[in-house]
Design an enzyme around this catalytic site. Structure first.
Site, PDB file in Angstrom:
ATOM      1  N   GLU A  23       1.034  -1.019   0.157  1.00 28.40           N
ATOM      2  CA  GLU A  23      -0.007  -0.281  -0.076  1.00 28.40           C
ATOM      3  C   GLU A  23       0.979   1.463  -0.041  1.00 28.40           C
ATOM      4  O   GLU A  23       1.051   2.230  -0.578  1.00 28.40           O
ATOM      5  CB  GLU A  23      -1.042  -0.159   1.435  1.00 28.40           C
ATOM      6  N   ASP A 131      -6.504  -7.473   9.738  1.00 29.04           N
ATOM      7  CA  ASP A 131      -5.147  -8.205   8.841  1.00 29.04           C
ATOM      8  C   ASP A 131      -3.919  -9.102  10.218  1.00 29.04           C
ATOM      9  O   ASP A 131      -3.091  -8.066  10.440  1.00 29.04           O
ATOM     10  CB  ASP A 131      -4.601  -6.921   8.799  1.00 29.04           C
TER      11      ASP A 131
HETATM   12  N1  ATP Z   1       4.928   1.931  14.727  1.00 28.31           N
HETATM   13  C1  ATP Z   1       5.933   1.229  14.187  1.00 28.31           C
HETATM   14  N2  ATP Z   1       6.912   0.757  15.257  1.00 28.31           N
HETATM   15  C2  ATP Z   1       8.205  -0.165  14.575  1.00 28.31           C
HETATM   16  N3  ATP Z   1       8.473  -0.852  13.549  1.00 28.31           N
HETATM   17  C3  ATP Z   1       6.887  -0.575  12.153  1.00 28.31           C
HETATM   18  C4  ATP Z   1       5.668   0.184  13.562  1.00 28.31           C
HETATM   19  N4  ATP Z   1       4.778   0.320  11.991  1.00 28.31           N
HETATM   20  C5  ATP Z   1       5.241  -0.462  11.128  1.00 28.31           C
HETATM   21  N5  ATP Z   1       6.310  -0.717  11.976  1.00 28.31           N
HETATM   22  C6  ATP Z   1       7.397  -2.047  10.498  1.00 28.31           C
HETATM   23  O1  ATP Z   1       6.571  -1.335   9.444  1.00 28.31           O
HETATM   24  C7  ATP Z   1       6.747  -2.702   8.192  1.00 28.31           C
HETATM   25  C8  ATP Z   1       5.284  -2.581   8.261  1.00 28.31           C
HETATM   26  O2  ATP Z   1       3.975  -1.945   8.501  1.00 28.31           O
HETATM   27  P1  ATP Z   1       2.548  -1.900   8.437  1.00 28.31           P
HETATM   28  O3  ATP Z   1       2.445  -3.635   8.402  1.00 28.31           O
HETATM   29  O4  ATP Z   1       2.208  -1.236   8.789  1.00 28.31           O
HETATM   30  O5  ATP Z   1       2.826  -1.546   6.982  1.00 28.31           O
HETATM   31  P2  ATP Z   1       1.463  -2.307   5.709  1.00 28.31           P
HETATM   32  O6  ATP Z   1       2.068  -1.307   4.158  1.00 28.31           O
HETATM   33  O7  ATP Z   1       0.455  -2.678   5.782  1.00 28.31           O
HETATM   34  O8  ATP Z   1       2.746  -3.778   5.567  1.00 28.31           O
HETATM   35  P3  ATP Z   1       1.950  -4.672   5.606  1.00 28.31           P
HETATM   36  O9  ATP Z   1       1.985  -5.061   4.075  1.00 28.31           O
HETATM   37  O10 ATP Z   1       3.563  -6.314   5.338  1.00 28.31           O
HETATM   38  O11 ATP Z   1       1.094  -5.296   6.173  1.00 28.31           O
HETATM   39  C9  ATP Z   1       5.635  -4.124   9.863  1.00 28.31           C
HETATM   40  O12 ATP Z   1       5.574  -5.260  10.164  1.00 28.31           O
HETATM   41  C10 ATP Z   1       6.878  -3.177  11.187  1.00 28.31           C
HETATM   42  O13 ATP Z   1       8.224  -4.040  10.851  1.00 28.31           O
HETATM   43 MG    MG Z   2       1.543  -5.004   8.430  1.00 32.96          MG
END
Ligand code: ATP
Ligand code: MG
Length: 220
Positions: A23, A131
């Protein structure tokens, strides 16, 4: 305004790309001396731009609101520092620790029980995470922090809660293959301890219904 521009410039200078997601992107940065994470939702060129803006904005707002709401009933989530609805970005607390997906052995079994309790608490308070995977939980100082609420929903329907459980089971089967026999019961015992036996039986019953549908679809 000037302050905001200076802040943005500083954030851009100090940003380090941590992850390119489906995303958007995740950057490590600093905010007023505190380690922070900047989560962006990027434009999708294949989507109608009006609809795209609406979806990205909606998910950004929902994520920031539900992260804060979950905190109000005791779930450990990152502090939200700033939300930019125009650019669809959230600046939040950087949680230092290990993503549950990377854990092994007893620590992983323990974390799954904690995730079960967290899912139970969210559901009891009318929130579906949307999720529920081991990548969306970080163990920090002996506690499990929940992140990634972009697909979460306000719902108390058994069917919706069962979807959360079914996804978690699926992830255990794929990302933690061979450990399922320990991890799934551990998750379930945490979940049951929070929602109670009756609700537990109903939700789990619906997980079987969903799985039955999957098998039926596969046969056809
Ligand atoms: N607040 C936070 N503190 C530390 N690490 C974070 C934090 N937010 C996100 N991350 C890191 O970044 C990764 C991806 O974040 P997030 O799941 O929010 O995004 P995403 O775009 O939805 O990713 P995915 O498609 O993998 O679910 C997490 O698995 C984690 O490793
Ligand atoms: Mg994620």
């Amino acid at each position: 305004m000037a302050c905001n521009l200076i802040f943005c410039a500083l954030v851009v200078i100090l940003m380090k790309l941590l992850k390119k997601g489906a995303e958007g992107d995740i950057f490590a940065t600093m905010d007023q001396g505190r380690p922070a994470i900047l989560k962006t939702r990027n434009k999708k060129p294949y989507r109608n731009s009006l609809l795209d803006n609406k979806i990205r904005r909606q998910r950004t707002i929902r994520e920031a609101l539900i992260i804060s709401e979950a905190k109000s009933f005791g779930i450990f989530t990152p502090l939200i520092y700033r939300v930019n609805t125009k650019d669809c970005a959230i600046l939040m607390q950087h949680i230092r620790g290990a993503v549950v997906r990377n854990l092994r052995g007893k620590k992983l079994v323990w974390a799954c029980k904690e995730i079960g309790k967290i899912a139970g608490t969210l559901h009891k308070n009318g929130i579906m995470h949307g999720d529920l995977t081991t990548s969306n939980f970080i163990v920090s100082n002996g506690r499990v922090c929940t992140i990634d609420f972009g697909l979460s929903q306000k719902t108390s329907r058994i069917e919706d809660h069962a979807v959360d459980l079914r996804l978690f089971k699926e992830i255990l089967n794929s990302a933690h293959v061979g450990q399922m026999e320990k991890l799934w019961p551990s998750f379930l015992s945490g979940y049951r301890s929070v929602v109670g036996t009756d609700r537990f039986q109903s939700v789990l019953g619906y997980v079987s219904v969903i799985e039955g549908r999957g098998r039926y679809a596969a046969v056809i």
